[in-house]
Design an enzyme around this catalytic site. Structure first.
Site, mmCIF file in Angstrom:
data_model
loop_
_atom_site.group_PDB
_atom_site.id
_atom_site.type_symbol
_atom_site.label_atom_id
_atom_site.label_comp_id
_atom_site.label_asym_id
_atom_site.label_seq_id
_atom_site.Cartn_x
_atom_site.Cartn_y
_atom_site.Cartn_z
ATOM 1 N N HIS A 87 0.801 -1.023 0.119
ATOM 2 C CA HIS A 87 0.088 -0.044 -0.033
ATOM 3 C C HIS A 87 0.948 1.238 0.045
ATOM 4 O O HIS A 87 0.738 2.159 -0.905
ATOM 5 C CB HIS A 87 -0.806 -0.046 1.351
ATOM 6 C CG HIS A 87 -1.785 -1.020 1.272
ATOM 7 N ND1 HIS A 87 -1.901 -2.098 2.347
ATOM 8 C CD2 HIS A 87 -2.900 -1.335 0.920
ATOM 9 C CE1 HIS A 87 -2.684 -2.782 2.337
ATOM 10 N NE2 HIS A 87 -3.574 -2.467 1.067
ATOM 11 N N SER A 97 0.107 -8.768 1.360
ATOM 12 C CA SER A 97 -1.446 -9.020 1.436
ATOM 13 C C SER A 97 -1.604 -8.921 2.806
ATOM 14 O O SER A 97 -1.226 -9.269 3.806
ATOM 15 C CB SER A 97 -2.025 -10.107 0.764
ATOM 16 O OG SER A 97 -3.069 -10.303 1.200
HETATM 17 P P1 AMP Z 1 -6.627 -3.460 -0.464
HETATM 18 O O1 AMP Z 1 -6.538 -2.698 0.656
HETATM 19 O O2 AMP Z 1 -6.408 -5.164 -0.400
HETATM 20 O O3 AMP Z 1 -8.164 -3.396 -1.108
HETATM 21 O O4 AMP Z 1 -5.608 -3.000 -1.540
HETATM 22 C C1 AMP Z 1 -5.652 -1.639 -1.691
HETATM 23 C C2 AMP Z 1 -4.570 -1.264 -2.960
HETATM 24 O O5 AMP Z 1 -3.415 -2.044 -2.755
HETATM 25 C C3 AMP Z 1 -5.099 -2.231 -4.348
HETATM 26 O O6 AMP Z 1 -4.993 -1.231 -5.297
HETATM 27 C C4 AMP Z 1 -4.113 -3.259 -4.272
HETATM 28 O O7 AMP Z 1 -3.997 -3.842 -5.637
HETATM 29 C C5 AMP Z 1 -3.101 -2.605 -3.765
HETATM 30 N N1 AMP Z 1 -2.072 -3.660 -3.260
HETATM 31 C C6 AMP Z 1 -2.413 -4.698 -2.382
HETATM 32 N N2 AMP Z 1 -1.181 -5.589 -2.398
HETATM 33 C C7 AMP Z 1 -0.273 -5.014 -2.948
HETATM 34 C C8 AMP Z 1 1.047 -5.357 -3.019
HETATM 35 N N3 AMP Z 1 1.636 -6.442 -2.356
HETATM 36 N N4 AMP Z 1 1.998 -4.517 -3.822
HETATM 37 C C9 AMP Z 1 1.341 -3.654 -4.650
HETATM 38 N N5 AMP Z 1 0.019 -3.151 -4.325
HETATM 39 C C10 AMP Z 1 -0.787 -3.893 -3.625
#
Ligand code: AMP
EC number: 6.3.2.1
Length: 283
Positions: A41, A190
């Site tokens: 993030h 993640s």
């Molecule tokens: P989330 O909080 O899981 O909904 O993710 C928010 C944003 O962060 C989304 O655009 C995801 O694709 C991105 N994101 C999540 N994990 C990663 C990662 N390991 N590397 C880069 N971006 C990420």
């Protein structure tokens, strides 16, 4: 040290804060998140800072993208740590609405997505998911009216869906994809990795290793079917239960059988115990 971010929790507070941000014709980047922030993030936030003068990060666990049997209730919520990480990155504004603010009593609208949203990947296993994502991202775009929005390639199909939606609805928002940030052993970062037991955490990087091996075989001229079956065996032998492991055209997400037919993206989703992981790589 930069000023701590303004935190808005209501629409009037958000509008006030955005009015202040835009006062000197500032450009605005939005980074939508569900919180439980990790370095993946934060890499999006850093990219956002390079693409606009002001950065808004939304932190909202969106109930409409979870099915009733999924982990909305148990999804990690780490507000204090999130707020201090975003302050350390010099974020200007955190948009942290509650569910009632986003979906008031009687809310009855949903953005229906087609094309990349029905490619037969995540949508096959989470049929409700992209409608929920499109609806919340559509709302965030209308609320914040950013110039650019940053999304991770970690959620590759989602990136394609959101890019399509932003164009189709003439939002004027430029969607920018950012690379996947990984742990040292290759596991894609993640928020859900905290669900893994220590034993599962040891096994989890197999997903990335298997994709890399499959990519190597494809580049060496092996057929997609043969290359994928080598990777799939590695994944299931490690104890995963595979939802899908596929080679798709990187732009259209259409099935693709050889590198001659276009750029290939390998996409995988698999469960390890109770935890479902997704990942992808370019070939
Ligand atoms: P989330 O909080 O899981 O909904 O993710 C928010 C944003 O962060 C989304 O655009 C995801 O694709 C991105 N994101 C999540 N994990 C990663 C990662 N390991 N590397 C880069 N971006 C990420």
């Amino acid at each position: 040290m930069a000023r701590p971010p303004v935190v808005a929790r209501t629409l009037p507070a958000l509008r006030r804060a955005l009015g202040d941000l835009r006062r000197r014709n500032a450009s605005v980047a939005l980074v939508p998140t569900m919180g439980a922030l990790h370095d993946g993030h934060l890499s999006l936030v850093r990219l956002a800072k390079r693409r606009a003068t002001k950065v808004v990060v939304s932190v909202f666990v969106n109930p409409t993208q979870f099915a009733p049997h999924e982990d909305f209730g148990s999804y990690p919520r780490t507000w204090k740590a999130d707020a201090s990480k975003l302050a350390a990155e010099g974020v200007d504004l955190i948009w942290n609405p509650d569910v009632k603010t986003m979906y008031p009593e009687g809310f009855a609208t949903r953005i229906e997505v087609d094309g990349p949203a029905v490619a037969g990947l995540e949508d096959r296993f989470r049929p409700h998911f992209f409608g929920g994502v499109a609806t919340v991202v559509g709302k965030l775009f209308l609320q914040v009216r950013p110039d650019v929005a940053i999304f991770g390639s970690k959620d590759f199909q989602q990136l394609r869906v959101v890019t399509r939606m932003a164009g189709d609805l003439d939002t004027g928002v430029k969607v920018i994809g950012a690379p996947t940030i990984r742990e040292r052993d290759g596991l894609a970062m993640s928020s859900r990795n905290v669900y893994l037991t220590p034993e599962e955490r040891q096994v989890a990087p197999t997903l990335y290793r298997a994709m890399k091996e499959t990519a190597k075989q494809l580049r060496a001229g092996k057929s997609a079917d043969a290359s994928l079956s080598v990777g799939a065996k590695m994944i299931t032998a490690a104890g995963f239960s595979l939802d899908y492991f596929e080679a798709r055209h990187a732009d259209t997400l259409a099935p693709i059988h050889s590198l001659k037919a276009g750029p290939i993206r390998l996409l995988v989703a698999a469960k390890l115990g109770k935890t479902r992981l997704i990942d992808n790589v370019a070939v």
